[in-house]
Motif scaffolding. Structure first.
Motif, PDB file in Angstrom:
ATOM      1  N   SER A  13       5.902   6.336   0.588  1.00  0.00           N
ATOM      2  CA  SER A  13       5.064   7.462   0.626  1.00  0.00           C
ATOM      3  C   SER A  13       3.606   6.502   0.551  1.00  0.00           C
ATOM      4  CB  SER A  13       5.150   8.259  -0.467  1.00  0.00           C
ATOM      5  OG  SER A  13       3.804   8.982  -0.722  1.00  0.00           O
ATOM      6  N   PRO A  14       2.590   7.011   1.336  1.00  0.00           N
ATOM      7  CA  PRO A  14       1.186   6.356   1.107  1.00  0.00           C
ATOM      8  C   PRO A  14       0.467   6.907  -0.246  1.00  0.00           C
ATOM      9  CG  PRO A  14       0.948   8.262   2.849  1.00  0.00           C
ATOM     10  CD  PRO A  14       2.659   7.959   2.345  1.00  0.00           C
ATOM     11  N   PHE A  52       6.738  11.376   2.090  1.00  0.00           N
ATOM     12  CA  PHE A  52       7.150   9.978   2.411  1.00  0.00           C
ATOM     13  C   PHE A  52       6.958  10.123   3.927  1.00  0.00           C
ATOM     14  CE2 PHE A  52       8.534   8.263  -1.572  1.00  0.00           C
ATOM     15  CZ  PHE A  52       8.446   9.499  -2.349  1.00  0.00           C
ATOM     16  N   ASP A  53       6.338   8.875   4.473  1.00  0.00           N
ATOM     17  CA  ASP A  53       6.121   8.647   5.984  1.00  0.00           C
ATOM     18  C   ASP A  53       7.240   7.999   6.606  1.00  0.00           C
ATOM     19  OD1 ASP A  53       2.904   8.107   5.681  1.00  0.00           O
ATOM     20  OD2 ASP A  53       3.904   9.985   5.575  1.00  0.00           O
ATOM     21  N   TYR A  54       8.138   6.915   5.783  1.00  0.00           N
ATOM     22  CA  TYR A  54       8.958   6.199   6.604  1.00  0.00           C
ATOM     23  C   TYR A  54      10.493   6.428   5.928  1.00  0.00           C
ATOM     24  CZ  TYR A  54       4.772   4.423   8.680  1.00  0.00           C
ATOM     25  OH  TYR A  54       3.592   4.363   9.332  1.00  0.00           O
ATOM     26  N   TRP A  55      11.202   6.521   6.484  1.00  0.00           N
ATOM     27  CA  TRP A  55      12.643   6.452   5.766  1.00  0.00           C
ATOM     28  C   TRP A  55      13.587   5.373   6.455  1.00  0.00           C
ATOM     29  CZ3 TRP A  55      13.972  10.572   2.466  1.00  0.00           C
ATOM     30  CH2 TRP A  55      13.048  11.451   2.128  1.00  0.00           C
ATOM     31  N   LEU A  91       0.863  -1.011  -0.020  1.00  0.00           N
ATOM     32  CA  LEU A  91      -0.148   0.028  -0.158  1.00  0.00           C
ATOM     33  C   LEU A  91       0.709   1.105   0.071  1.00  0.00           C
ATOM     34  CD1 LEU A  91      -3.146  -1.045   2.340  1.00  0.00           C
ATOM     35  CD2 LEU A  91      -2.909  -1.149   0.014  1.00  0.00           C
ATOM     36  N   TYR A  92       2.079   1.129  -0.208  1.00  0.00           N
ATOM     37  CA  TYR A  92       2.911   2.214  -0.040  1.00  0.00           C
ATOM     38  C   TYR A  92       3.836   2.337  -1.607  1.00  0.00           C
ATOM     39  CZ  TYR A  92       2.044   3.091   4.722  1.00  0.00           C
ATOM     40  OH  TYR A  92       1.560   3.616   5.834  1.00  0.00           O
ATOM     41  N   SER A  93       4.088   3.720  -1.929  1.00  0.00           N
ATOM     42  CA  SER A  93       5.186   3.820  -3.043  1.00  0.00           C
ATOM     43  C   SER A  93       6.465   4.002  -2.275  1.00  0.00           C
ATOM     44  CB  SER A  93       4.509   5.212  -3.807  1.00  0.00           C
ATOM     45  OG  SER A  93       2.990   4.777  -4.417  1.00  0.00           O
ATOM     46  N   PRO A  94       7.308   3.315  -2.709  1.00  0.00           N
ATOM     47  CA  PRO A  94       8.671   3.395  -2.527  1.00  0.00           C
ATOM     48  C   PRO A  94       9.416   4.367  -3.383  1.00  0.00           C
ATOM     49  CG  PRO A  94       8.471   1.139  -3.224  1.00  0.00           C
ATOM     50  CD  PRO A  94       7.112   1.984  -3.339  1.00  0.00           C
ATOM     51  N   GLY A  95      10.403   5.195  -2.762  1.00  0.00           N
ATOM     52  CA  GLY A  95      11.097   6.010  -3.459  1.00  0.00           C
ATOM     53  C   GLY A  95      12.600   6.033  -3.175  1.00  0.00           C
ATOM     54  N   TRP A  96      13.675   6.438  -3.815  1.00  0.00           N
ATOM     55  CA  TRP A  96      15.165   6.361  -3.582  1.00  0.00           C
ATOM     56  C   TRP A  96      15.342   8.083  -3.760  1.00  0.00           C
ATOM     57  CZ3 TRP A  96      17.985   2.451  -1.503  1.00  0.00           C
ATOM     58  CH2 TRP A  96      17.276   1.182  -1.901  1.00  0.00           C
ATOM     59  N   PHE A  97      15.912   8.402  -2.520  1.00  0.00           N
ATOM     60  CA  PHE A  97      16.479   9.801  -2.321  1.00  0.00           C
ATOM     61  C   PHE A  97      17.908   9.717  -2.525  1.00  0.00           C
ATOM     62  CE2 PHE A  97      12.783  12.538  -1.498  1.00  0.00           C
ATOM     63  CZ  PHE A  97      11.743  11.692  -1.437  1.00  0.00           C
ATOM     64  N   ARG A  98      18.484  10.873  -2.865  1.00  0.00           N
ATOM     65  CA  ARG A  98      19.955  10.873  -2.933  1.00  0.00           C
ATOM     66  C   ARG A  98      20.166  11.945  -2.119  1.00  0.00           C
ATOM     67  NH1 ARG A  98      22.372  10.581  -8.588  1.00  0.00           N
ATOM     68  NH2 ARG A  98      21.566  12.730  -8.968  1.00  0.00           N
ATOM     69  N   LEU A  99      21.151  11.950  -1.407  1.00  0.00           N
ATOM     70  CA  LEU A  99      21.877  13.128  -0.633  1.00  0.00           C
ATOM     71  C   LEU A  99      23.392  13.234  -1.101  1.00  0.00           C
ATOM     72  CD1 LEU A  99      21.646  15.703   1.197  1.00  0.00           C
ATOM     73  CD2 LEU A  99      22.166  14.145   3.044  1.00  0.00           C
TER      74      LEU A  99
END
Length: 122
Positions: free
Chosen positions: A98-99, A109-112, A30-38
């Protein structure tokens, strides 16, 4: 909820890496995952995401044609395949959930997870 990213490392320009992110404690489908870059000296940016609803994908312009994102709902996993890596791809890559079907900003995005370091040498 826990997100554990792995697969980072040191690679030469032109090489490839595959990042993995394992999710637990959440109904992953039920979540859409994403990849973030710093990256050093830069703001955090979303490089790739995949929708929970229709598996449509998003890629930052800087990685289009080189990165692919996929998910395995049965295993609660999301992957980022990175090909033809460039020195400017260097950074800490974090997965997040992200929900929303098409979350793009960090606040959506809720969870990291903690992230995994990718270093691309020239």
């Amino acid at each position: 909820v826990q997100l554990q990213a792995s697969g980072g490392g040191l690679v030469q320009a032109g090489g490839s890496l595959r990042l993995s992110c394992a999710a637990s404690g959440v109904r992953f489908s039920l979540y859409s995952p994403g990849w973030f870059r710093l990256a050093p000296g830069k703001e955090r940016e979303l490089v790739a995401a995949i929708s929970y609803r229709d598996r449509s994908t998003y890629f930052a312009d800087s990685v289009k044609g080189r990165f692919t994102i996929s998910r395995d709902n049965a295993q609660n996993m999301v992957y980022l395949q990175m090909n033809n890596l460039k020195p400017e791809d260097t950074g800490v890559y974090s997965c997040a959930l992200s929900p929303r079907s098409r979350g793009r900003d960090a606040y959506e995005f809720d969870y990291w997870g903690q992230g995994t370091l990718v270093t691309v040498s020239s």
